[in-house]
Scaffold this active site. Structure first.
Site, mmCIF file in Angstrom:
data_model
loop_
_atom_site.group_PDB
_atom_site.id
_atom_site.type_symbol
_atom_site.label_atom_id
_atom_site.label_comp_id
_atom_site.label_asym_id
_atom_site.label_seq_id
_atom_site.Cartn_x
_atom_site.Cartn_y
_atom_site.Cartn_z
ATOM 1 N N LEU A 191 0.722 -1.281 -0.014
ATOM 2 C CA LEU A 191 -0.235 0.131 0.059
ATOM 3 C C LEU A 191 0.895 1.474 0.001
ATOM 4 O O LEU A 191 1.748 1.156 0.480
ATOM 5 C CB LEU A 191 -1.074 0.182 1.304
ATOM 6 C CG LEU A 191 -2.618 -0.504 1.636
ATOM 7 C CD1 LEU A 191 -3.135 -0.884 2.359
ATOM 8 C CD2 LEU A 191 -3.611 -0.141 0.010
ATOM 9 N N ASP A 192 0.771 2.172 -0.893
ATOM 10 C CA ASP A 192 1.169 3.503 -1.198
ATOM 11 C C ASP A 192 1.896 4.292 0.683
ATOM 12 O O ASP A 192 0.579 3.673 0.793
ATOM 13 C CB ASP A 192 0.949 4.643 -2.243
ATOM 14 C CG ASP A 192 0.994 4.084 -3.395
ATOM 15 O OD1 ASP A 192 2.011 3.130 -3.815
ATOM 16 O OD2 ASP A 192 0.079 4.535 -4.296
ATOM 17 N N SER A 193 2.351 4.936 0.567
ATOM 18 C CA SER A 193 2.674 5.591 2.183
ATOM 19 C C SER A 193 1.216 6.080 1.983
ATOM 20 O O SER A 193 1.131 6.633 3.429
ATOM 21 C CB SER A 193 3.826 7.108 1.844
ATOM 22 O OG SER A 193 5.186 5.645 2.222
ATOM 23 N N THR A 213 -1.726 0.547 -5.286
ATOM 24 C CA THR A 213 -2.279 1.242 -5.328
ATOM 25 C C THR A 213 -2.173 2.658 -6.291
ATOM 26 O O THR A 213 -2.465 3.690 -6.281
ATOM 27 C CB THR A 213 -2.292 2.100 -3.772
ATOM 28 O OG1 THR A 213 -0.426 1.716 -3.867
ATOM 29 C CG2 THR A 213 -2.840 0.675 -3.518
ATOM 30 N N ARG A 217 -4.465 4.599 -8.484
ATOM 31 C CA ARG A 217 -3.717 6.126 -9.471
ATOM 32 C C ARG A 217 -3.880 6.136 -10.648
ATOM 33 O O ARG A 217 -4.013 6.979 -11.604
ATOM 34 C CB ARG A 217 -2.378 5.798 -8.823
ATOM 35 C CG ARG A 217 -2.071 6.532 -6.838
ATOM 36 C CD ARG A 217 -0.842 6.787 -6.799
ATOM 37 N NE ARG A 217 -0.218 5.447 -6.479
ATOM 38 C CZ ARG A 217 1.130 5.113 -7.098
ATOM 39 N NH1 ARG A 217 1.689 5.784 -7.602
ATOM 40 N NH2 ARG A 217 1.824 4.314 -7.341
#
Length: 278
Positions: free
Chosen positions: A74-76, A278, A210
């Site tokens: 999962l992205d930050s 993501t 995204r």
């Protein structure tokens, strides 16, 4: 008066052995901010400290006292379900990468960023006043089913062994990866309050929310980026029912929510997560 000596080493060894004997999958809640790797290391450190290990180093790869990995970055800036494999459960994580996932994404029209989310630098601004709810619902049809998608430049995909996002941050020139097949099982517009819109997404492995929001903005003759992103389901693990929050990162809670390995000898060996979803 005779003194008594308490042997604390035995219970510590027992607690660590119990932790090290766990094999299976469970889910934790990843908050916004840290990377998925940082969250995993924090979890390992908390569990090892509970087991009595002094000054644990969860980033040490050789001779690890606790074998643990996660099944899909999962992205930050994203939050939600992060599936964790422990012991032989790490060999089952490849199924998490390829399996079904659900997200709730809030997009913002009118601004595009270099990394396609709100943490990036704004690189383009366009009008969005012409966009209606019906326009969005109509364009979403083209992004449902088996589609081709170009991954973001800022991603966990690798070139020459290094992540593209790391290469970009070092100032290297990076070419976009070619479009690849992905699957979107369900895609609906939950809310539209310009410039913000909220999408419910169910997709397969390798899909980038995204990229979807960026492509949708272009399809609407505008531009867009992801403002907020939450993964609500990964495989059989849901945010509401299964994800352990930080105050639940204990051996007791892990054992209570653990999905044991059924046939570890037939499980696929896990490599480092090849892609963010993501």
């Amino acid at each position: 008066m005779s003194g008594s000596i308490h042997n604390t080493a035995a219970p510590i060894a027992s607690s660590l052995s119990k932790l090290q004997s766990i094999n299976g999958l469970f889910a934790i809640y990843k908050k916004q901010g840290p990377t998925s790797a940082d969250v995993l290391n924090t979890l390992k450190e908390v569990l090892l400290k509970e087991a009595g290990v002094k000054n644990p180093n969860p980033r040490k790869r050789k001779k690890q006292s606790l074998k643990m990995g996660h099944g899909g970055t999962l992205d930050s800036a994203a939050s939600g379900v992060l599936v964790v494999g422990v012991g032989n459960g790490t060999k089952m994580l490849s199924t998490m990468l390829a399996g079904s996932k659900k997200y709730v994404a809030v997009g913002e029209l009118g601004k595009a960023t270099d990394n396609l989310d709100a943490t990036g630098r704004v690189v383009l601004e366009k009008d969005f006043e012409h966009v209606t709810r019906l326009d969005i619902e109509d364009k979403l049809k083209a992004f449902t089913g088996d589609i081709m998608q170009v991954p973001p430049l800022y991603s966990a995909l690798k070139k020459d062994g290094q992540r593209l996002s790391v290469l970009l941050m070092k100032g290297h020139m990076v070419e976009a990866k070619p479009a690849r097949p992905v699957t979107v099982y369900n895609l609906t517009l939950q809310e539209f309050k310009p410039p913000l819109f909220t999408l419910n997404i169910e997709c397969g492995g390798g899909f980038y929310v995204r990229s979807l929001v960026d492509d949708l903005g272009k399809a609407l003759s505008s531009c867009a980026h992801v403002k907020e992103l939450t993964r609500t389901k990964q495989g059989q693990f849901t945010l509401e029912e299964h994800a352990l929050h930080e105050d639940q990162w204990t051996l007791e809670h892990v054992l209570r929510s653990l999905q044991p390995c059924s046939e570890p000898e037939q499980a696929v060996r896990r490599a480092d997560p090849p892609e963010a979803d993501t």
